[in-house]
Every structure is written in structure tokens, then in C-alpha cells.
Design a protein around this motif. Structure first.
Motif, PDB file in Angstrom:
ATOM      1  N   MET A   1       0.862  -1.185   0.000  1.00  0.00           N
ATOM      2  CA  MET A   1       0.000   0.000   0.000  1.00  0.00           C
ATOM      3  C   MET A   1       0.895   1.229   0.000  1.00  0.00           C
ATOM      4  O   MET A   1       1.834   1.327   0.766  1.00  0.00           O
ATOM      5  CB  MET A   1      -0.895  -0.019   1.240  1.00  0.00           C
ATOM      6  N   SER A   2       0.512   2.202  -0.826  1.00  0.00           N
ATOM      7  CA  SER A   2       1.348   3.401  -0.936  1.00  0.00           C
ATOM      8  C   SER A   2       1.089   4.323   0.227  1.00  0.00           C
ATOM      9  O   SER A   2       0.095   4.203   0.948  1.00  0.00           O
ATOM     10  CB  SER A   2       1.036   4.129  -2.256  1.00  0.00           C
ATOM     11  N   LEU A   3       1.987   5.264   0.420  1.00  0.00           N
ATOM     12  CA  LEU A   3       1.872   6.245   1.474  1.00  0.00           C
ATOM     13  C   LEU A   3       0.616   7.075   1.296  1.00  0.00           C
ATOM     14  O   LEU A   3      -0.076   7.402   2.266  1.00  0.00           O
ATOM     15  CB  LEU A   3       3.125   7.127   1.491  1.00  0.00           C
ATOM     16  N   ARG A   4       0.337   7.375   0.031  1.00  0.00           N
ATOM     17  CA  ARG A   4      -0.846   8.209  -0.267  1.00  0.00           C
ATOM     18  C   ARG A   4      -2.117   7.485   0.196  1.00  0.00           C
ATOM     19  O   ARG A   4      -3.003   8.087   0.802  1.00  0.00           O
ATOM     20  CB  ARG A   4      -0.884   8.508  -1.756  1.00  0.00           C
ATOM     21  N   SER A   5      -2.194   6.202  -0.117  1.00  0.00           N
ATOM     22  CA  SER A   5      -3.388   5.431   0.253  1.00  0.00           C
ATOM     23  C   SER A   5      -3.505   5.337   1.770  1.00  0.00           C
ATOM     24  O   SER A   5      -4.607   5.421   2.348  1.00  0.00           O
ATOM     25  CB  SER A   5      -3.295   4.021  -0.335  1.00  0.00           C
ATOM     26  N   THR A   6      -2.375   5.168   2.455  1.00  0.00           N
ATOM     27  CA  THR A   6      -2.388   5.090   3.924  1.00  0.00           C
ATOM     28  C   THR A   6      -2.896   6.386   4.531  1.00  0.00           C
ATOM     29  O   THR A   6      -3.713   6.386   5.470  1.00  0.00           O
ATOM     30  CB  THR A   6      -0.973   4.794   4.439  1.00  0.00           C
ATOM     31  N   ILE A   7      -2.411   7.521   3.969  1.00  0.00           N
ATOM     32  CA  ILE A   7      -2.834   8.837   4.470  1.00  0.00           C
ATOM     33  C   ILE A   7      -4.333   9.030   4.251  1.00  0.00           C
ATOM     34  O   ILE A   7      -5.062   9.515   5.122  1.00  0.00           O
ATOM     35  CB  ILE A   7      -2.022   9.968   3.807  1.00  0.00           C
ATOM     36  N   MET A   8      -4.816   8.612   3.057  1.00  0.00           N
ATOM     37  CA  MET A   8      -6.225   8.771   2.731  1.00  0.00           C
ATOM     38  C   MET A   8      -7.082   7.929   3.687  1.00  0.00           C
ATOM     39  O   MET A   8      -8.133   8.376   4.166  1.00  0.00           O
ATOM     40  CB  MET A   8      -6.479   8.354   1.279  1.00  0.00           C
ATOM     41  N   MET A   9      -6.617   6.736   3.964  1.00  0.00           N
ATOM     42  CA  MET A   9      -7.374   5.858   4.857  1.00  0.00           C
ATOM     43  C   MET A   9      -7.409   6.435   6.271  1.00  0.00           C
ATOM     44  O   MET A   9      -8.438   6.428   6.944  1.00  0.00           O
ATOM     45  CB  MET A   9      -6.727   4.468   4.866  1.00  0.00           C
ATOM     46  N   PHE A  10      -6.268   6.965   6.706  1.00  0.00           N
ATOM     47  CA  PHE A  10      -6.191   7.560   8.033  1.00  0.00           C
ATOM     48  C   PHE A  10      -7.104   8.773   8.140  1.00  0.00           C
ATOM     49  O   PHE A  10      -7.816   8.952   9.132  1.00  0.00           O
ATOM     50  CB  PHE A  10      -4.735   7.952   8.335  1.00  0.00           C
ATOM     51  N   ALA A  11      -7.078   9.603   7.073  1.00  0.00           N
ATOM     52  CA  ALA A  11      -7.906  10.808   7.063  1.00  0.00           C
ATOM     53  C   ALA A  11      -9.384  10.434   7.086  1.00  0.00           C
ATOM     54  O   ALA A  11     -10.191  11.055   7.784  1.00  0.00           O
ATOM     55  CB  ALA A  11      -7.583  11.657   5.844  1.00  0.00           C
ATOM     56  N   THR A  12      -9.747   9.414   6.297  1.00  0.00           N
ATOM     57  CA  THR A  12     -11.154   8.975   6.242  1.00  0.00           C
ATOM     58  C   THR A  12     -11.587   8.464   7.609  1.00  0.00           C
ATOM     59  O   THR A  12     -12.684   8.781   8.093  1.00  0.00           O
ATOM     60  CB  THR A  12     -11.313   7.868   5.187  1.00  0.00           C
ATOM     61  N   THR A  13     -10.711   7.676   8.243  1.00  0.00           N
ATOM     62  CA  THR A  13     -11.036   7.149   9.577  1.00  0.00           C
ATOM     63  C   THR A  13     -11.165   8.274  10.590  1.00  0.00           C
ATOM     64  O   THR A  13     -12.083   8.292  11.444  1.00  0.00           O
ATOM     65  CB  THR A  13      -9.939   6.172  10.027  1.00  0.00           C
ATOM     66  N   LEU A  14     -10.261   9.235  10.499  1.00  0.00           N
ATOM     67  CA  LEU A  14     -10.301  10.374  11.410  1.00  0.00           C
ATOM     68  C   LEU A  14     -11.582  11.173  11.251  1.00  0.00           C
ATOM     69  O   LEU A  14     -12.219  11.577  12.233  1.00  0.00           O
ATOM     70  CB  LEU A  14      -9.078  11.264  11.191  1.00  0.00           C
ATOM     71  N   LEU A  15     -11.963  11.392   9.972  1.00  0.00           N
ATOM     72  CA  LEU A  15     -13.197  12.125   9.708  1.00  0.00           C
ATOM     73  C   LEU A  15     -14.407  11.365  10.255  1.00  0.00           C
ATOM     74  O   LEU A  15     -15.353  11.965  10.800  1.00  0.00           O
ATOM     75  CB  LEU A  15     -13.360  12.378   8.217  1.00  0.00           C
ATOM     76  N   ALA A  16     -14.392  10.045  10.103  1.00  0.00           N
ATOM     77  CA  ALA A  16     -15.505   9.237  10.613  1.00  0.00           C
ATOM     78  C   ALA A  16     -15.599   9.342  12.131  1.00  0.00           C
ATOM     79  O   ALA A  16     -16.687   9.458  12.706  1.00  0.00           O
ATOM     80  CB  ALA A  16     -15.320   7.785  10.185  1.00  0.00           C
ATOM     81  N   VAL A  17     -14.439   9.294  12.797  1.00  0.00           N
ATOM     82  CA  VAL A  17     -14.417   9.420  14.257  1.00  0.00           C
ATOM     83  C   VAL A  17     -14.919  10.788  14.677  1.00  0.00           C
ATOM     84  O   VAL A  17     -15.728  10.922  15.614  1.00  0.00           O
ATOM     85  CB  VAL A  17     -12.994   9.166  14.786  1.00  0.00           C
ATOM     86  N   VAL A  18     -14.441  11.841  13.985  1.00  0.00           N
ATOM     87  CA  VAL A  18     -14.870  13.206  14.309  1.00  0.00           C
ATOM     88  C   VAL A  18     -16.374  13.346  14.111  1.00  0.00           C
ATOM     89  O   VAL A  18     -17.094  13.939  14.924  1.00  0.00           O
ATOM     90  CB  VAL A  18     -14.096  14.237  13.464  1.00  0.00           C
ATOM     91  N   ALA A  19     -16.851  12.796  12.969  1.00  0.00           N
ATOM     92  CA  ALA A  19     -18.285  12.873  12.688  1.00  0.00           C
ATOM     93  C   ALA A  19     -19.085  12.157  13.772  1.00  0.00           C
ATOM     94  O   ALA A  19     -20.142  12.626  14.219  1.00  0.00           O
ATOM     95  CB  ALA A  19     -18.573  12.269  11.321  1.00  0.00           C
ATOM     96  N   ALA A  20     -18.570  11.003  14.193  1.00  0.00           N
ATOM     97  CA  ALA A  20     -19.258  10.251  15.245  1.00  0.00           C
ATOM     98  C   ALA A  20     -19.280  11.030  16.545  1.00  0.00           C
ATOM     99  O   ALA A  20     -20.300  11.095  17.247  1.00  0.00           O
ATOM    100  CB  ALA A  20     -18.580   8.890  15.439  1.00  0.00           C
ATOM    101  N   LEU A  21     -18.145  11.658  16.876  1.00  0.00           N
ATOM    102  CA  LEU A  21     -18.081  12.468  18.104  1.00  0.00           C
ATOM    103  C   LEU A  21     -19.023  13.656  18.044  1.00  0.00           C
ATOM    104  O   LEU A  21     -19.715  13.979  19.017  1.00  0.00           O
ATOM    105  CB  LEU A  21     -16.646  12.936  18.347  1.00  0.00           C
ATOM    106  N   VAL A  22     -19.024  14.326  16.872  1.00  0.00           N
ATOM    107  CA  VAL A  22     -19.927  15.483  16.697  1.00  0.00           C
ATOM    108  C   VAL A  22     -21.367  15.028  16.811  1.00  0.00           C
ATOM    109  O   VAL A  22     -22.204  15.671  17.472  1.00  0.00           O
ATOM    110  CB  VAL A  22     -19.661  16.166  15.337  1.00  0.00           C
ATOM    111  N   GLY A  23     -21.696  13.911  16.186  1.00  0.00           N
ATOM    112  CA  GLY A  23     -23.064  13.396  16.260  1.00  0.00           C
ATOM    113  C   GLY A  23     -23.457  13.036  17.683  1.00  0.00           C
ATOM    114  O   GLY A  23     -24.557  13.344  18.154  1.00  0.00           O
TER     115      GLY A  23
END
Length: 202
Positions: A1-23
Motif C-alpha cells: 500500500m502506498s503512502l498516499r493510500s495510507t494517508i487517505m485511509m487515516f484521514a477517512t477514519t479520522l473524519l468518521a471518528v470526528v463525525a461520530a463524536l460530533v453526532g
């Protein structure tokens, strides 16, 4: 897996966590707000009920005070009527009875015997008759006294008449508060017995 894909996955997970916390925060805050509003509503209702209760108690107290004032006023008027009629009627009657006793040596049997008006001719604010029977003066009052047919008696005591003149005992079997109206008078529940026969000098 490339660095770019890892960063994208991390960002997506982070956004999901933030969204869950906000909700979660939104739901929690909304729930808390609704609970606070519900409690405020309950407090307002409890306050309204308490104020209504106080208002009703005040109204009851005012009504009781008005009733007590009216009752006290009525009692004062009755007391004044009894006192006035008692004083007006008994003064001359006691004098006439005492003079008759000193002259005749016995108590008079009736109003006529000592030249007094007939019993029914004695009238006042509440007095409807004043009777002399064997030296005893009996006043009868009407409903304006508080008791229709209420009686007060003046009973002569001849035991020390030679030294001190006739002494008088005031009593009533009808007016329980007679001592408040006439301080020298006593409430005697058994004072309705027949009047004794006249007594003579020993």
C-alpha cells in the motif's frame, strides 16, 4: 500500500471518528437540553401550584378573619344590649325589694306587691320581661341577646341583711359566657330550679 493510500485511509477514519463524536455530542447536548427544559417546566408547574395553594390559604384566612370580626361585632352588640338592659331594670328593682324587706320583714312575692310594673312591661334592646318572684329577680331576654328565652337571675341573700342589707348573687343557666358580659355574674347550669319561698326576718 502506498503512502498516499495510507494517508487517505487515516484521514477517512479520522473524519468518521470526528463525525461520530460530533453526532454523539449533538445528541447528548440535545438530550440534556430537553431534560433541562422538562425540569424547568416541572419547576414552573410546582411553583404555580405552590402559589395557588398560598393564594387559597390567604383567601381562607381573610374569610376567617372577616367571619371572626363579624362574630365578635355581633357578640359585642349582644353584650352591650344585655349589660344596658340589666343595669336599667335591676337598679330600681333591687332598691324596691330591699325597702320592702326592711319594712315587711320578708321578701316580696311579685312585682305587684312592691308596686313595680308587670313583668312584660320591662322592655329593652333585648330584654322582654323582668319578674320578681319571692324576692328573686329574673330577667328574660329575646333572640337579640343570642339566646331567645335566655335568663339571668339576681338572688337575694338575707343572711346578713340586718348588718349589711340585702346581698345579691347573679347567675345564669343559659348564658355560658355571662361572666364576660357581667363580671359579677356566674354561669350556673343548675340555676333553673324553682324559686324558693320568701324568707322573713329571724
Amino acid at each position: 500500500m502506498s503512502l498516499r493510500s495510507t494517508i487517505m485511509m487515516f484521514a477517512t477514519t479520522l473524519l468518521a471518528v470526528v463525525a461520530a463524536l460530533v453526532g454523539y455530542h449533538y445528541v447528548f447536548e440535545r438530550g440534556s437540553r430537553e431534560q433541562i427544559l422538562a425540569r424547568m417546566q416541572e419547576d414552573r408547574e410546582a411553583t404555580r401550584l405552590a402559589l395557588d395553594r398560598v393564594t387559597n390559604e390567604q383567601a381562607d384566612l381573610r374569610a376567617s378573619l372577616v367571619k371572626a370580626t363579624r362574630s365578635g361585632g355581633a357578640m359585642d352588640e349582644r353584650s352591650q344590649a344585655i349589660r344596658g338592659d340589666f343595669a336599667a331594670a335591676t337598679g330600681s328593682m333591687k332598691t324596691a325589694i330591699a325597702e320592702y324587706y326592711q319594712t315587711m320583714g320578708r321578701l316580696p312575692a311579685s312585682n305587684v306587691e312592691i308596686g313595680l310594673p308587670a313583668p312584660g312591661e320591662y322592655r329593652g334592646k333585648s330584654l322582654k320581661s323582668a319578674t320578681v318572684a319571692n324576692g328573686v329577680v329574673e330577667l328574660e331576654f329575646d333572640a337579640d341577646s343570642g339566646i331567645d328565652g335566655g335568663r339571668i337571675r339576681l338572688v337575694p341573700d338575707v343572711s346578713r341583711a340586718d348588718a349589711m342589707g340585702l346581698q345579691w348573687r347573679c347567675e345564669s343557666a343559659d348564658f355560658a359566657q355571662i361572666n364576660d358580659v357581667l363580671p359579677a355574674c356566674a354561669y350556673v347550669p343548675g340555676a333553673t330550679q324553682p324559686i324558693a319561698a320568701p324568707q322573713a326576718h329571724s
